[in-house]
Design a protein around this motif. Structure first.
Motif, mmCIF file in Angstrom:
data_model
loop_
_atom_site.group_PDB
_atom_site.id
_atom_site.type_symbol
_atom_site.label_atom_id
_atom_site.label_comp_id
_atom_site.label_asym_id
_atom_site.label_seq_id
_atom_site.Cartn_x
_atom_site.Cartn_y
_atom_site.Cartn_z
ATOM 1 N N ASN A 19 -17.956 -15.433 -19.457
ATOM 2 C CA ASN A 19 -16.597 -15.063 -19.825
ATOM 3 C C ASN A 19 -16.368 -15.359 -21.303
ATOM 4 O O ASN A 19 -17.011 -16.248 -21.870
ATOM 5 C CB ASN A 19 -15.586 -15.833 -18.969
ATOM 6 N N SER B 179 -11.374 -17.421 -23.177
ATOM 7 C CA SER B 179 -10.995 -17.755 -21.797
ATOM 8 C C SER B 179 -11.543 -19.120 -21.390
ATOM 9 O O SER B 179 -10.895 -19.871 -20.652
ATOM 10 C CB SER B 179 -11.527 -16.697 -20.828
ATOM 11 N N ASP C 263 -17.219 -11.038 -16.030
ATOM 12 C CA ASP C 263 -16.891 -11.702 -17.295
ATOM 13 C C ASP C 263 -15.401 -11.605 -17.629
ATOM 14 O O ASP C 263 -14.958 -12.152 -18.637
ATOM 15 C CB ASP C 263 -17.747 -11.155 -18.444
ATOM 16 N N SER C 264 -14.625 -10.927 -16.773
ATOM 17 C CA SER C 264 -13.176 -10.848 -16.949
ATOM 18 C C SER C 264 -12.433 -11.795 -15.993
ATOM 19 O O SER C 264 -11.205 -11.849 -16.000
ATOM 20 C CB SER C 264 -12.696 -9.414 -16.696
#
Length: 452
Positions: free
Chosen positions: A55, A59, A177-178
């Motif tokens: 990520n 984040s 990765d979100s």
């Protein structure tokens, strides 16, 4: 101030206490905590951590990942040794020491390197070493989640963010990765609980693929049926998909300590305090591995499927007529909230005699009489009915009908029927008892994923 008071009350009266301590380097400026129970997971945990580490750094800066490395005080020696090696790895990662020595014979150096090179804020709770183990009578995945989530409440309790979030994940579950950013943005002061979209990982062998496709179709059919019935309990109950605000967590007095099914009962409580929302903009990928660790759930279902015993049962689903009866029952109660118990039982019998029988053995008459006495208006009546006829009671009703009058029917016949009833796209294969080839089943599953 109200949130701080609720948190303090929870930690004092309902948390697991301070027996299990946090080991971590950096917990500053965090607004969400990812809690991962890990029982003998040295082969998979670091893949999960590496996927989180992918990520964006922005984040990772406001997220903290908390591993609860756990076993009971009567767990097998191999599990304890596995956990102690996991703790050694986590210590090495947090200390930023050389990874080559510890990972050379484990073939996970690339994963450890990926984690070490990221800005992942990582910590763990040792619930595995001698004196730190979970008790044999209450230890299990529910207890492990509770240990971690209670610690998350402590970490986030003094946070100034308006809606800090606790995310549940499993040690064998990968993420996009979100994952961190989407969930963080999704939670506003109005959002208290959500589940994240999921897709089981696809195994390598044909039999394992068939097993997980069959199982996931079953899970999604269940949701389709409940949605058709307009049930308020039409949401998935998978531990690695849960995200909850600290406010909602302490309001329901935290996670339970169940050996299995902890996710179902936790969400059942949360749904009584507010909506269970659905985050579809990101996705988690639970493992499809076989397991005998718990008496039911994904791993146990896959293990039973692969054993070949009673495989026909796996390709069957609840009769759609039961969801029609459930729909009519819920519609009846929406219209008859002010009616007395005798009138409701009479009308329930008109829907189906077995429905009336179920309500009688569930002591509906006495319960509804009490609810009516203690409810001053229809809004309260509706809430009290929903609290009584909850997700667990709904499951009991469906199983009662299955046992008494409508046994399960072929999986793909049931799928066709519920899709038609829901005015959705019908599957391309011929309905009936025939089992389509695996490719067609996967295509069906992909469609169901887009709908549920």
């Amino acid at each position: 101030m109200r949130r701080k008071s609720l948190v303090d009350t929870y930690l004092q009266n309902y948390s697991v206490g301070e027996k299990w301590q946090l080991t971590a380097k950096d917990t500053d400026n965090i607004s969400q905590v990812v809690v991962i129970p890990a029982y003998a997971e040295k082969e998979l945990l670091f893949s999960t951590l590496a996927s989180i580490a992918q990520n964006p750094s922005s984040s990772l800066e406001y997220s903290f990942v908390l591993c609860v490395v756990n076993n009971k005080d009567n767990s097998p020696c191999e599990a304890i040794e596995n956990n102690l090696w996991t703790i050694e790895c986590l210590d090495t990662l947090m200390a930023r020491k050389s990874l080559k020595k510890i990972s050379a014979k484990k073939n996970i150096y690339p994963l450890l390197d990926c984690i070490a090179e990221s800005k992942l804020k990582l910590g763990y709770i040792n619930a595995a070493s001698r004196g730190c183990e979970m008790p044999a009578n209450t230890g299990g995945v529910g207890m492990a989640r509770k240990i971690g989530m209670d610690m998350a409440v402590r970490l986030l309790g003094n946070n100034s963010t308006s809606s800090p979030v606790i995310l549940c994940l499993d040690a064998d579950t990968l993420v996009r990765d979100s994952y961190l950013s989407v969930i963080r943005k999704y939670f506003t002061p109005e959002i208290k609980t959500a589940i994240v979209a999921y897709e089981h990982q696809m195994p390598q062998t044909y039999e394992e693929q068939a097993a997980i496709v069959c199982y996931e179709i079953f899970l999604r059919y269940w949701i389709l049926g409940l949605k058709y019935a307009k049930s308020p309990w039409a949401f998935h109950s998978i531990g690695s998909t849960i995200a909850v605000s600290t406010e909602a967590y302490v309001e329901v007095r935290g996670m339970n300590r169940r050996e299995a099914g902890e996710d179902f009962y936790f969400l059942n409580k949360l749904a009584k305090t507010g909506a269970i929302n659905y985050v579809k903009e990101t996705c988690v990928y639970p493992s499809a591995r076989s397991s005998t660790r718990v008496p039911f759930g994904t791993g146990k279902s896959i293990q039973k499927f692969l054993s070949g015993i009673g495989k026909e049962e796996f390709y069957s689903l609840y009769d759609v007529r039961i969801f029609t009866i459930l729909r009519d029952w819920l519609k009846l109660m929406n219209k008859c909230l002010t009616a007395d118990e005798d009138e409701i039982l009479t009308k329930a019998g008109e829907i189906h005699v077995v429905l009336k029988s179920f309500l009688k053995i569930s002591d509906f008459a006495a319960i509804w009489s009490k609810i009516r006495r203690n409810s001053k208006d229809e809004k309260i009546l509706a809430r009290q009915f929903s609290d009584w006829f909850d997700g667990f009671k709904t499951l009991k009703l469906i199983n009662y009908f299955t046992t008494e009058i409508y046994p399960k029917i072929g999986m793909f016949e049931a799928l066709d029927k519920i899709l038609v009833m829901s005015e959705m796209q019908r599957s391309k294969h011929n309905s009936g008892t025939k089992i389509p080839n695996l490719e067609d089943q996967i295509e069906m599953l992909q469609y169901l994923r887009s709908m549920t």
